[in-house]
Write a protein that holds these residues in place. Structure first.
Motif, PDB file in Angstrom:
ATOM      1  N   ASP A   1      43.479  35.787  39.148  1.00 24.64           N
ATOM      2  CA  ASP A   1      43.122  37.112  38.647  1.00 24.64           C
ATOM      3  C   ASP A   1      44.066  38.169  39.214  1.00 24.64           C
ATOM      4  O   ASP A   1      44.541  38.068  40.349  1.00 24.64           O
ATOM      5  CB  ASP A   1      41.690  37.472  39.058  1.00 24.64           C
ATOM      6  CG  ASP A   1      40.662  36.605  38.350  1.00 24.64           C
ATOM      7  OD1 ASP A   1      41.054  35.892  37.415  1.00 24.64           O
ATOM      8  OD2 ASP A   1      39.486  36.642  38.739  1.00 24.64           O
ATOM      9  N   ARG A   2      44.308  39.205  38.415  1.00 22.76           N
ATOM     10  CA  ARG A   2      45.081  40.353  38.861  1.00 22.76           C
ATOM     11  C   ARG A   2      44.131  41.517  39.118  1.00 22.76           C
ATOM     12  O   ARG A   2      43.015  41.533  38.597  1.00 22.76           O
ATOM     13  CB  ARG A   2      46.092  40.740  37.793  1.00 22.76           C
ATOM     14  CG  ARG A   2      47.050  39.615  37.406  1.00 22.76           C
ATOM     15  CD  ARG A   2      47.778  39.969  36.116  1.00 22.76           C
ATOM     16  NE  ARG A   2      46.828  40.146  35.019  1.00 22.76           N
ATOM     17  CZ  ARG A   2      47.143  40.632  33.821  1.00 22.76           C
ATOM     18  NH1 ARG A   2      48.394  40.997  33.562  1.00 22.76           N
ATOM     19  NH2 ARG A   2      46.231  40.763  32.878  1.00 22.76           N
ATOM     20  N   PRO A   3      44.530  42.499  39.900  1.00 21.84           N
ATOM     21  CA  PRO A   3      43.653  43.651  40.158  1.00 21.84           C
ATOM     22  C   PRO A   3      43.178  44.324  38.877  1.00 21.84           C
ATOM     23  O   PRO A   3      42.042  44.771  38.782  1.00 21.84           O
ATOM     24  CB  PRO A   3      44.539  44.584  41.001  1.00 21.84           C
ATOM     25  CG  PRO A   3      45.506  43.665  41.677  1.00 21.84           C
ATOM     26  CD  PRO A   3      45.782  42.577  40.687  1.00 21.84           C
ATOM     27  N   GLU A   4      44.071  44.372  37.873  1.00 24.19           N
ATOM     28  CA  GLU A   4      43.694  45.039  36.622  1.00 24.19           C
ATOM     29  C   GLU A   4      42.706  44.219  35.794  1.00 24.19           C
ATOM     30  O   GLU A   4      42.182  44.691  34.777  1.00 24.19           O
ATOM     31  CB  GLU A   4      44.938  45.362  35.776  1.00 24.19           C
ATOM     32  CG  GLU A   4      45.821  44.163  35.481  1.00 24.19           C
ATOM     33  CD  GLU A   4      46.955  44.018  36.483  1.00 24.19           C
ATOM     34  OE1 GLU A   4      48.053  43.609  36.053  1.00 24.19           O
ATOM     35  OE2 GLU A   4      46.741  44.313  37.671  1.00 24.19           O
ATOM     36  N   ASP A   5      42.442  42.977  36.210  1.00 26.90           N
ATOM     37  CA  ASP A   5      41.461  42.132  35.513  1.00 26.90           C
ATOM     38  C   ASP A   5      40.023  42.464  35.904  1.00 26.90           C
ATOM     39  O   ASP A   5      39.082  41.991  35.258  1.00 26.90           O
ATOM     40  CB  ASP A   5      41.708  40.652  35.814  1.00 26.90           C
ATOM     41  CG  ASP A   5      43.015  40.141  35.219  1.00 26.90           C
ATOM     42  OD1 ASP A   5      43.458  40.738  34.215  1.00 26.90           O
ATOM     43  OD2 ASP A   5      43.562  39.173  35.755  1.00 26.90           O
ATOM     44  N   ALA A   6      39.840  43.239  36.979  1.00 25.61           N
ATOM     45  CA  ALA A   6      38.505  43.489  37.519  1.00 25.61           C
ATOM     46  C   ALA A   6      37.506  44.011  36.479  1.00 25.61           C
ATOM     47  O   ALA A   6      36.370  43.529  36.424  1.00 25.61           O
ATOM     48  CB  ALA A   6      38.583  44.449  38.707  1.00 25.61           C
ATOM     49  N   PRO A   7      37.876  44.993  35.628  1.00 22.52           N
ATOM     50  CA  PRO A   7      36.896  45.462  34.623  1.00 22.52           C
ATOM     51  C   PRO A   7      36.465  44.358  33.659  1.00 22.52           C
ATOM     52  O   PRO A   7      35.292  44.281  33.282  1.00 22.52           O
ATOM     53  CB  PRO A   7      37.653  46.575  33.888  1.00 22.52           C
ATOM     54  CG  PRO A   7      38.687  47.046  34.867  1.00 22.52           C
ATOM     55  CD  PRO A   7      39.102  45.808  35.604  1.00 22.52           C
TER      56      PRO A   7
END
Length: 463
Positions: free
Chosen positions: A321-327
Motif C-alpha cells: 500500500d502507498r500513503p495515498e491508498d489510505a482513503p
C-alpha cells in the motif's frame, strides 16, 4: 463535645486524601480564576482536615473537604489556607461520608467516582447498604445501583462519565453477567452508535436460546417427532397447522410432527397420508441420475472456486500500500458488509477462517473476521469486497444454475462476467453442464407446449 478549632495551615502540610471521590479538578480556566481569587482574598470557606498522628506524614493534615481549593492555592503559590480541624473524622467511613456529602452539592464528581466512594464505604467494617444510605442521605436503591457500577468494564465507565451512556443503559451488563462473549461485545460497543443494535441483537440471541432449550426439553419429555425445517418447507407432505389453541398432547395424538424454528418456537405440521408411489419411467430415472451427477460436480466446482478465491486473496498480500491508498482502504473496510450478500460467514470462508459451530454466526466469528480484514492490504480488500458484493453463493446447488427465467439468466450471466473480469476465473465444465441441463429442460418444455398448442388447433379444425 470537641471544641471547634480553626487555624491557618501551610499548604505544604496538606495531604490529598487517597480516596477522594473527585478525580477531576474541572475546567482549567475556572481553576486558574479560583487560584487568582484565593491569592488575592484567601479562602473564605474553611477546608476540613484531619490531623495525622502516625506514619510518614505525622504532623501534617489529611484533606477531607477542599481538594480543588487546595489545588488552586498550589497553582497560585499561596502559602497557607484557612482550615477547620476535624479530629472526629478518625475512620475511613467517616471521611468518605463527609467527602460524599460535600461533593453532592458541587460540580465535578461523576457517577463512577461516586460509586467507587460508596463501594469503599460499604467495605468498611460494620457498614451496610442501610447504614451508608442513612449517613449520606440517599435511598438504599441508590446505594445498590451506584455500587453495581464499580463492576462495569472500563469502557462502560468511561461512556457513563462522558455522557455517552445512561445509568439505565449500563444495567444491561447485569443481564449478561454470566456470558463472557456477550459482555465482551457490549464492552466494545459501549457508548457507540451501535449500542442499541448490539443490545437488541444479544437479547434476541438469548431469547432464542431460552426458547430453543425449552422446546428441546418439551420434545424430549413428550416424545414429539420432529423434522427439519428443510423437510417441512421443501415437501408437500407436510402442511403447517397455525392453530394456537391446540395443546401438544392433542397434536401428538393427531399424528402431527414439529419443527424447532429459528426463533426457538415449535412449529406444528400435519402429515399427509402417503399415496401410491409413482413408478418412474426409464427417462425419468436417467434424468434423476444426471441431476445427481451434476450436483456432485457442482460440489467440486464450488470447492475449486473457494480454494482459488482464498489463494487469490492470500497471494495479494504481496501488494504494498502507498500513503495515498489510505482513503480507498478505509472506504473498502467501511462498506465491506453493506448489502444483503455481504455476510461475515461468506467472508470467513474466503479468508479461510473456521467458524465457531452453533446457531448462526457468533460474535466471536464476527470479531475474528473483522480482525482479519483489519490486516488486509488494498488489493486484498478489493478482492474480498468484490467477492462479497458481486459473486453468488450456494454454487453447489443445481437450482442456482437454472436460467429458465429471464431474470435468473441475467443474474447468472452478470455473476459469471464479474467473476471472469475481476478474478480471471472461467466457468468450469461442471458449471457449464448444469447450465446446459437447465437449458435443455427449458427447450423440452417449450416443445411440449408447442405440441399441445398444435393439438388444440387440430381439434378446433375438426369441430
Amino acid at each position: 463535645m470537641t471544641p471547634i478549632e480553626f487555624r491557618m495551615i501551610p499548604v505544604a502540610d496538606l495531604v490529598d486524601h487517597p480516596q477522594n471521590p473527585r478525580d477531576d479538578l474541572g475546567d482549567p480556566q475556572k481553576l486558574a480564576e479560583l487560584a487568582n481569587d484565593i491569592a488575592d482574598n484567601g479562602n473564605t470557606e474553611a477546608l476540613h482536615v484531619f490531623p495525622i498522628k502516625e506514619g510518614p506524614d505525622a504532623g501534617k493534615f489529611l484533606l477531607v473537604a477542599g481538594h480543588r481549593r487546595t489545588a488552586a492555592a498550589r497553582l497560585g503559590n499561596v502559602e497557607e489556607l484557612y482550615c477547620r480541624l476535624r479530629p472526629d473524622l478518625d475512620s475511613l467511613d467517616k471521611q468518605l461520608e463527609t467527602m460524599l456529602r460535600e461533593n453532592t452539592h458541587r460540580e465535578g464528581i461523576t457517577p463512577i467516582n461516586e460509586a467507587k466512594a460508596i463501594q469503599a464505604m460499604l467495605e468498611c467494617e460494620g457498614m451496610s447498604v442501610k447504614k451508608v444510605a442513612k449517613r449520606i442521605h440517599r435511598s438504599e436503591t441508590f446505594i445498590r445501583s451506584r455500587s453495581a457500577l464499580v463492576k462495569l468494564p472500563e469502557s462502560a465507565k468511561h461512556a457513563i462519565d462522558h455522557g455517552l451512556m445512561t445509568l439505565e443503559q449500563s444495567q444491561v451488563f447485569d443481564d449478561f453477567a454470566d456470558d463472557e462473549e456477550a459482555t465482551a461485545e457490549l464492552t466494545r460497543n459501549a457508548g457507540t452508535k451501535d449500542w442499541a443494535y448490539t443490545v437488541n441483537r444479544l437479547r434476541g440471541i438469548r431469547e432464542r436460546a431460552f426458547k430453543t432449550a425449552a422446546s428441546e426439553q418439551l420434545v424430549k419429555d413428550l416424545g414429539i417427532k420432529t423434522i427439519t425445517s428443510q423437510q417441512a418447507y421443501s415437501s408437500t407432505k407436510y402442511v403447517r397447522d397455525y392453530d394456537r389453541e391446540k395443546i401438544p398432547a392433542e397434536r401428538i395424538t393427531a399424528g402431527q410432527v414439529a419443527v424447532i424454528s429459528h426463533t426457538g418456537d415449535l412449529e406444528w405440521y400435519d402429515v399427509k397420508a402417503a399415496g401410491a408411489k409413482k413408478k418412474l419411467t426409464e427417462e425419468e430415472i436417467a434424468d434423476k441420475k444426471r441431476l445427481q451427477d451434476i450436483s456432485a460436480g457442482l460440489e467440486q466446482a464450488e470447492a475449486l472456486w473457494n480454494e482459488f478465491l482464498e489463494s487469490k486473496i492470500r497471494d495479494a498480500a504481496g501488494h504494498f500500500d502507498r500513503p495515498e491508498d489510505a482513503p480507498a482502504v478505509l472506504a473498502l473496510r467501511k462498506t465491506m458488509f453493506d448489502g444483503y450478500r455481504a455476510t461475515h460467514d461468506k467472508a470467513a470462508r474466503a479468508l479461510g477462517i473456521p467458524l465457531v459451530r452453533g446457531t448462526g454466526v457468533t460474535s466471536s466469528d464476527v470479531e475474528s473476521v473483522e480482525a482479519a480484514i483489519g490486516k488486509l492490504k488494498l488489493l486484498q480488500l478489493a478482492y474480498l469486497h468484490a467477492h462479497l458484493h458481486l459473486t453468488r453463493g450456494e454454487l453447489h446447488k443445481p437450482s442456482t444454475w437454472d436460467v429458465s427465467g429471464s431474470w435468473e439468466k441475467a443474474a447468472l450471466e452478470e455473476f459469471l462476467a464479474n467473476r471472469k473480469e475481476v478474478f480471471g476465473y472461467d466457468i468450469t465444465a461442471f458449471e457449464q453442464e448444469a447450465i446446459d441441463y437447465w437449458a435443455a429442460k427449458a427447450e423440452s418444455g417449450n416443445q411440449d407446449d408447442e405440441e399441445d398448442d398444435e393439438e388444440d388447433y387440430d381439434d378446433d379444425d375438426d369441430a
